[in-house]
Write a protein that holds these residues in place. Structure first.
Motif, PDB file in Angstrom:
ATOM      1  N   GLY A  47      33.861  44.892  38.908  1.00  0.00           N
ATOM      2  CA  GLY A  47      33.885  46.347  38.956  1.00  0.00           C
ATOM      3  C   GLY A  47      34.872  46.892  39.964  1.00  0.00           C
ATOM      4  O   GLY A  47      35.607  47.841  39.681  1.00  0.00           O
ATOM      5  N   ARG A  48      34.893  46.287  41.146  1.00  0.00           N
ATOM      6  CA  ARG A  48      35.809  46.767  42.183  1.00  0.00           C
ATOM      7  C   ARG A  48      37.264  46.563  41.776  1.00  0.00           C
ATOM      8  O   ARG A  48      38.102  47.462  41.944  1.00  0.00           O
ATOM      9  N   LEU A  49      37.562  45.408  41.213  1.00  0.00           N
ATOM     10  CA  LEU A  49      38.940  45.140  40.807  1.00  0.00           C
ATOM     11  C   LEU A  49      39.352  46.023  39.640  1.00  0.00           C
ATOM     12  O   LEU A  49      40.511  46.445  39.549  1.00  0.00           O
ATOM     13  N   ALA A  50      38.404  46.321  38.752  1.00  0.00           N
ATOM     14  CA  ALA A  50      38.703  47.227  37.646  1.00  0.00           C
ATOM     15  C   ALA A  50      39.042  48.614  38.173  1.00  0.00           C
ATOM     16  O   ALA A  50      40.029  49.241  37.753  1.00  0.00           O
ATOM     17  N   THR A  51      38.259  49.097  39.120  1.00  0.00           N
ATOM     18  CA  THR A  51      38.508  50.418  39.710  1.00  0.00           C
ATOM     19  C   THR A  51      39.844  50.450  40.435  1.00  0.00           C
ATOM     20  O   THR A  51      40.639  51.391  40.288  1.00  0.00           O
ATOM     21  N   ASP A  52      40.115  49.410  41.208  1.00  0.00           N
ATOM     22  CA  ASP A  52      41.332  49.370  42.018  1.00  0.00           C
ATOM     23  C   ASP A  52      42.603  49.248  41.178  1.00  0.00           C
ATOM     24  O   ASP A  52      43.669  49.726  41.591  1.00  0.00           O
ATOM     25  N   THR A  53      42.500  48.597  40.031  1.00  0.00           N
ATOM     26  CA  THR A  53      43.691  48.361  39.216  1.00  0.00           C
ATOM     27  C   THR A  53      43.804  49.320  38.031  1.00  0.00           C
ATOM     28  O   THR A  53      44.822  49.312  37.326  1.00  0.00           O
ATOM     29  N   GLY A  54      42.766  50.110  37.806  1.00  0.00           N
ATOM     30  CA  GLY A  54      42.791  51.030  36.676  1.00  0.00           C
ATOM     31  C   GLY A  54      42.509  50.363  35.341  1.00  0.00           C
ATOM     32  O   GLY A  54      42.770  50.947  34.278  1.00  0.00           O
ATOM     33  N   LEU A  55      41.964  49.156  35.383  1.00  0.00           N
ATOM     34  CA  LEU A  55      41.622  48.427  34.167  1.00  0.00           C
ATOM     35  C   LEU A  55      40.132  48.564  33.882  1.00  0.00           C
ATOM     36  O   LEU A  55      39.366  49.047  34.713  1.00  0.00           O
ATOM     37  N   SER A  56      39.722  48.115  32.732  1.00  0.00           N
ATOM     38  CA  SER A  56      38.299  48.165  32.400  1.00  0.00           C
ATOM     39  C   SER A  56      37.589  46.959  33.004  1.00  0.00           C
ATOM     40  O   SER A  56      38.182  45.869  33.127  1.00  0.00           O
ATOM     41  N   LYS A  57      36.317  47.147  33.353  1.00  0.00           N
ATOM     42  CA  LYS A  57      35.541  46.033  33.890  1.00  0.00           C
ATOM     43  C   LYS A  57      35.429  44.914  32.865  1.00  0.00           C
ATOM     44  O   LYS A  57      35.547  43.726  33.199  1.00  0.00           O
ATOM     45  N   ALA A  58      35.245  45.286  31.614  1.00  0.00           N
ATOM     46  CA  ALA A  58      35.141  44.282  30.553  1.00  0.00           C
ATOM     47  C   ALA A  58      36.443  43.497  30.416  1.00  0.00           C
ATOM     48  O   ALA A  58      36.430  42.277  30.191  1.00  0.00           O
ATOM     49  N   GLY A  59      37.570  44.177  30.580  1.00  0.00           N
ATOM     50  CA  GLY A  59      38.859  43.504  30.487  1.00  0.00           C
ATOM     51  C   GLY A  59      39.053  42.497  31.600  1.00  0.00           C
ATOM     52  O   GLY A  59      39.558  41.389  31.372  1.00  0.00           O
ATOM     53  N   VAL A  60      38.654  42.866  32.823  1.00  0.00           N
ATOM     54  CA  VAL A  60      38.760  41.945  33.958  1.00  0.00           C
ATOM     55  C   VAL A  60      37.849  40.741  33.740  1.00  0.00           C
ATOM     56  O   VAL A  60      38.246  39.587  33.949  1.00  0.00           O
ATOM     57  N   GLN A  61      36.628  41.004  33.304  1.00  0.00           N
ATOM     58  CA  GLN A  61      35.667  39.918  33.110  1.00  0.00           C
ATOM     59  C   GLN A  61      36.085  38.992  31.976  1.00  0.00           C
ATOM     60  O   GLN A  61      35.843  37.785  32.033  1.00  0.00           O
ATOM     61  N   THR A  62      36.733  39.533  30.969  1.00  0.00           N
ATOM     62  CA  THR A  62      37.207  38.705  29.865  1.00  0.00           C
ATOM     63  C   THR A  62      38.215  37.669  30.353  1.00  0.00           C
ATOM     64  O   THR A  62      38.238  36.525  29.884  1.00  0.00           O
ATOM     65  N   LEU A  63      39.046  38.052  31.313  1.00  0.00           N
ATOM     66  CA  LEU A  63      40.073  37.143  31.832  1.00  0.00           C
ATOM     67  C   LEU A  63      39.485  36.043  32.715  1.00  0.00           C
ATOM     68  O   LEU A  63      39.994  34.913  32.726  1.00  0.00           O
ATOM     69  N   PHE A  64      38.424  36.357  33.480  1.00  0.00           N
ATOM     70  CA  PHE A  64      37.944  35.402  34.481  1.00  0.00           C
ATOM     71  C   PHE A  64      36.530  34.878  34.245  1.00  0.00           C
ATOM     72  O   PHE A  64      36.138  33.905  34.878  1.00  0.00           O
ATOM     73  N   ARG A  65      35.774  35.541  33.385  1.00  0.00           N
ATOM     74  CA  ARG A  65      34.446  35.076  32.961  1.00  0.00           C
ATOM     75  C   ARG A  65      33.385  35.107  34.053  1.00  0.00           C
ATOM     76  O   ARG A  65      32.360  35.748  33.906  1.00  0.00           O
ATOM     77  N   THR A  66      33.602  34.377  35.146  1.00  0.00           N
ATOM     78  CA  THR A  66      32.604  34.328  36.211  1.00  0.00           C
ATOM     79  C   THR A  66      33.228  34.689  37.555  1.00  0.00           C
ATOM     80  O   THR A  66      34.447  34.583  37.731  1.00  0.00           O
ATOM     81  N   LYS A  67      32.388  35.071  38.487  1.00  0.00           N
ATOM     82  CA  LYS A  67      32.891  35.416  39.820  1.00  0.00           C
ATOM     83  C   LYS A  67      33.514  34.195  40.491  1.00  0.00           C
ATOM     84  O   LYS A  67      34.547  34.311  41.164  1.00  0.00           O
ATOM     85  N   GLU A  68      32.905  33.030  40.312  1.00  0.00           N
ATOM     86  CA  GLU A  68      33.453  31.826  40.934  1.00  0.00           C
ATOM     87  C   GLU A  68      34.845  31.512  40.390  1.00  0.00           C
ATOM     88  O   GLU A  68      35.744  31.122  41.141  1.00  0.00           O
ATOM     89  N   THR A  69      35.028  31.683  39.085  1.00  0.00           N
ATOM     90  CA  THR A  69      36.349  31.466  38.494  1.00  0.00           C
ATOM     91  C   THR A  69      37.363  32.438  39.091  1.00  0.00           C
ATOM     92  O   THR A  69      38.502  32.063  39.387  1.00  0.00           O
ATOM     93  N   LEU A  70      36.941  33.681  39.276  1.00  0.00           N
ATOM     94  CA  LEU A  70      37.808  34.684  39.905  1.00  0.00           C
ATOM     95  C   LEU A  70      38.149  34.284  41.332  1.00  0.00           C
ATOM     96  O   LEU A  70      39.312  34.378  41.759  1.00  0.00           O
ATOM     97  N   GLN A  71      37.170  33.831  42.093  1.00  0.00           N
ATOM     98  CA  GLN A  71      37.402  33.431  43.479  1.00  0.00           C
ATOM     99  C   GLN A  71      38.374  32.254  43.556  1.00  0.00           C
ATOM    100  O   GLN A  71      39.285  32.238  44.390  1.00  0.00           O
ATOM    101  N   LEU A  72      38.184  31.266  42.694  1.00  0.00           N
ATOM    102  CA  LEU A  72      39.082  30.103  42.685  1.00  0.00           C
ATOM    103  C   LEU A  72      40.494  30.500  42.282  1.00  0.00           C
ATOM    104  O   LEU A  72      41.477  29.997  42.844  1.00  0.00           O
ATOM    105  N   ALA A  73      40.604  31.423  41.327  1.00  0.00           N
ATOM    106  CA  ALA A  73      41.926  31.893  40.914  1.00  0.00           C
ATOM    107  C   ALA A  73      42.601  32.645  42.054  1.00  0.00           C
ATOM    108  O   ALA A  73      43.829  32.542  42.238  1.00  0.00           O
TER     109      ALA A  73
END
Length: 224
Positions: A47-73
């Motif tokens: 949610g925070r990254l979606a707000t900060d980048t102007g993207l949708s939360k669903a779009g961000v989650q589609t790319l990274f799936r899980t929070k851990e995957t996002l953290q590792l990336a």
């Protein structure tokens, strides 16, 4: 292979989608490393990254799936940025003393005019997971070991050339890394005088050696 079986030209719409996906991923990760450097890896959220980048939360989650995957990336992205800013520019210098000095000079620039919003990414995130075993801590530990290995290898090259006094390369790398981490904190607090202390520390570690009394240092093939 004849023309009919070659499959024809690339699917242009697919190529454009892949390019847009890569750009979107890069935009998200660039913001993620800044957020993590300020508020820790646990501060990352779709949610925070979606707000900060102007993207949708669903779009961000589609790319990274899980929070851990996002953290590792985010860790991998920060690593790539660090290599490009600090390690790569020094590779043109001769191994040993010149390259060590170039690496430290680049590191000072990296921390003094921060590449990441919260200063050194590694310094900002290591303590957050040091007592929490798992993939995140493993990735952070990998980066720390790789960084110290880079420093230790250059101390070895300097020893082999007889350019510095006899020392333990791993210990010297540990000492230099510790000073740089402390310098990052000082720079974040506005103490720019710490740069002089970093340079003095490096000068002490790189005291000229006696070429006629240099111990033989064996370097493994391909040591960078």
């Amino acid at each position: 292979m004849n023309e009919e079986s070659s499959g024809g030209p690339p699917d242009e719409p697919t190529d454009k989608r892949l390019l847009r996906g890569a750009r979107t991923r890069g935009l998200i990760l660039r913001r993620a490393v800044d957020v993590a450097s300020l508020d820790g890896l646990d501060g990352l959220s779709f949610g925070r990254l979606a707000t900060d980048t102007g993207l949708s939360k669903a779009g961000v989650q589609t790319l990274f799936r899980t929070k851990e995957t996002l953290q590792l990336a985010a860790i991998d992205h920060a690593r790539d940025m660090f290599v490009a800013a600090v390690i790569a520019p020094a590779r043109g210098e001769p191994r040993g003393v010149p390259r060590l000095r170039a690496i430290v000079e680049q590191w000072i620039a990296y921390a003094a005019a921060p590449l990441f919003a919260g200063g050194c990414f590694r310094a900002a995130t290591m303590t957050e997971f040091d007592s929490h075993p798992g993939p995140i801590r493993d990735a952070l530990l990998r980066d720390q070991r790789d960084w110290r290995t880079i420093l230790a290898n250059q101390f070895r090259h300097a020893l082999a050339a007889g350019d510095i006094e006899d020392l333990d390369p791993e210990l010297a790398a540990f000492q230099l890394d510790a000073v740089l981490l402390a310098a990052n904190t000082a720079l974040r607090l506005g103490d720019s005088d710490v740069v002089y202390q970093v340079q003095r520390t490096l000068d002490q570690l790189l005291r000229p050696g006696d070429r006629t009394a240099t111990a033989e240092i064996r370097l493994s093939p391909g040591t960078p």
